[in-house]
Design an enzyme around this catalytic site. Structure first.
Site, PDB file in Angstrom:
ATOM      1  N   HIS A 156      -2.073   0.855   7.276  1.00  0.00           N
ATOM      2  CA  HIS A 156      -2.399   0.922   5.849  1.00  0.00           C
ATOM      3  C   HIS A 156      -2.237   2.345   5.347  1.00  0.00           C
ATOM      4  CE1 HIS A 156      -4.206  -0.260   2.088  1.00  0.00           C
ATOM      5  NE2 HIS A 156      -5.236   0.556   2.234  1.00  0.00           N
ATOM      6  N   CYS A 211       0.825  -1.209   0.000  1.00  0.00           N
ATOM      7  CA  CYS A 211       0.000   0.000   0.000  1.00  0.00           C
ATOM      8  C   CYS A 211       0.860   1.260   0.000  1.00  0.00           C
ATOM      9  CB  CYS A 211      -0.936   0.000   1.202  1.00  0.00           C
ATOM     10  SG  CYS A 211      -0.089   0.088   2.789  1.00  0.00           S
ATOM     11  N   ASN A 264      -8.050   4.715  -2.146  1.00  0.00           N
ATOM     12  CA  ASN A 264      -7.522   3.466  -1.614  1.00  0.00           C
ATOM     13  C   ASN A 264      -6.909   2.664  -2.751  1.00  0.00           C
ATOM     14  OD1 ASN A 264      -6.887   1.525   0.245  1.00  0.00           O
ATOM     15  ND2 ASN A 264      -8.984   1.060   0.843  1.00  0.00           N
TER      16      ASN A 264
END
Length: 462
Positions: free
Chosen positions: A381, A86, A403
């Protein structure tokens, strides 16, 4: 079942010394918990259903307000799939957004995560092996030696890794080095490479114990890294040395002549200058003094790169820098404890999404500092901060991030979060220095306090 119960009670009765759970204590526990009666219907429901379905706060389930008073240009949503990259996806989202903002929002640019991930894994393998050599005289149960054997390789990282790796190895478009099965699904290849690195680590420690020369150790490390390189090449692909590429618009039509690039020249085309030195990383860690700079030992992606440094700031300062950047159309790398109070179906994060306390007849009363100190919360994250909604006094009421879980997730691939959730569960923000007040730049320039990578807050973003 009867045999198991008898065995358990016998064990409980035996454990009466030094704080053990005795049969009498077990009776007291049962008696105590019965003072808060639980209806059989509720007990049946909790046993037979997902906890989040039962704890969902229906009063907080109104249709989401998707308007944002300050919003950057949207771009294609990426998908890290079954990988812990991520931090790279979020970092690349910022880089490609900066480029298209300067050269036309109609451009469509995606950077190859597979390319830089190849060198990330190779560099981390080298960091582990060199760390084993550097600590070779220490006992194997030494904390630092244990750190290298425990974490020989990982997918995770921070924007500092994007900066070091991209500055060193350059960038390539996604079309030039697309994802492979193993870059999308990293667990098995990582497990095998980690096992090999641990084996190599023992061999290097044996060489150090036998006082082998530095030349011999270096030759052994090169041989070991050649095997790692081979495994990465087979699972991720061969990194290109040069390629031909034409920039395209969102319809897929070329808008520039095709040109031959190296990864380094493509980096200069897209980014324009080295990333290191252009940004600060801000952290909100209420356990430590604010306006101080900290450095995390051995938290880097390349042996010759930079440890992760950050300036610890109150959330008010972090929010003001984020708003200044977003007002100027600049997205930001940011990271969160994304699993807390997250309504995945709606793509909505709010501290009031779920009422676990009422469901279980208790409270969950730790504040942010207490949650960090006890490993209950930390950055898990990274996502790309893209928008903020401000009230009439200029204060943030909600935020939006891009995201990297695919365009079908949440709000068309994005997550909306209330400001109260943002303050509780946001941890890291990377800000271009031109949006950083002088007071904070001065604090970021201090000689950093060194902190250990075992700290509960310093898990890499995945």
């Amino acid at each position: 079942m009867g045999v198991c119960l008898v065995g358990s009670l016998a064990a409980a009765t035996a454990q009466t010394e030094g704080g053990g759970l005795s049969a009498d204590m077990l009776k007291d526990i049962v008696k105590e918990q019965k003072q808060v009666p639980v209806g059989q219907a509720l007990a049946n429901a909790v046993a037979a259903n997902a906890i989040d379905d039962l704890a969902k706060n229906r009063q907080n389930a109104a249709e989401l307000d998707t308007y944002f008073s300050v919003e950057t240009k949207s771009q294609s949503i990426t998908n890290q799939k079954q990988s812990g990259r991520c931090w790279m996806f979020s970092g690349f989202n910022v880089l490609r957004s900066n480029y298209t903002q300067q050269h036309g929002d109609s451009l469509q640019l995606e950077l190859s995560q597979a390319y830089l991930f190849f060198y990330d894994q190779l560099e981390k393998a080298n960091l582990m092996l060199q760390g084993i050599i550097d600590t070779g005289k220490k006992p194997i149960d030494d904390q630092r030696v244990q750190f290298f054997f425990h974490y020989p390789l990982s997918d995770g990282g921070t924007f500092c890794g994007v900066a070091d790796l991209a500055d060193k190895y350059g960038l390539v478009p996604r079309e030039v080095m697309p994802e492979s099965f193993s870059s999308d699904n990293t667990a098995k290849a990582r497990q095998l490479i980690c096992s090999k690195l641990r084996e190599y680590g023992l061999q290097l420690r044996d060489m150090v114990a036998k006082d082998k020369s530095q030349t011999s150790l270096n030759k052994a490390k090169v041989r070991m890294l050649a095997q790692v390189y081979r495994m990465l090449e087979m699972t991720i692909g061969q990194p290109p040395q040069s390629f031909t590429y034409a920039f395209k618009n969102k319809s897929g039509r070329a808008v520039t002549p095709a040109k031959t690039y190296t990864p380094q020249s493509f980096f200069r085309e897209v980014v324009g200058q080295p990333l290191n030195g252009t940004f600060i990383m801000a952290m909100n860690d209420p356990r430590r003094p604010y306006y101080k700079t900290y450095e995390v030992e051995y938290d880097r992606h390349t042996y010759d790169g930079h440890n992760w440094c950050y300036v610890n700031l109150p959330m008010d300062d972090i929010e003001q820098m984020a708003i200044a950047s977003l007002r100027d159309g600049r997205k930001l790398y940011s990271s969160y404890d994304v699993g807390k109070q997250l309504d995945r179906k709606r793509g909505y994060a709010d501290t009031e999404n779920f009422d676990y306390a009422s469901l279980f007849g208790t409270t969950f009363g730790m504040d942010k500092a207490q949650r960090i100190s006890t490993f209950d919360s930390g950055s898990t994250h990274a996502m790309t901060l893209t928008a903020v909604d401000l009230d009439e006094k200029g204060r943030a009421t909600k935020w939006k991030v891009e995201n990297s879980w695919g365009a079908d997730w949440g709000q068309k691939g994005c997550l909306i979060m209330t400001d109260r959730w943002f303050r509780d569960y946001m941890f890291r923000l990377v800000v271009d220095k031109k949006y950083v007040p002088e007071k904070i730049l001065k604090a970021a320039g201090q000689t950093p306090v060194m902190v250990m990578p075992e700290d509960p807050l310093f898990l890499p973003d995945e």
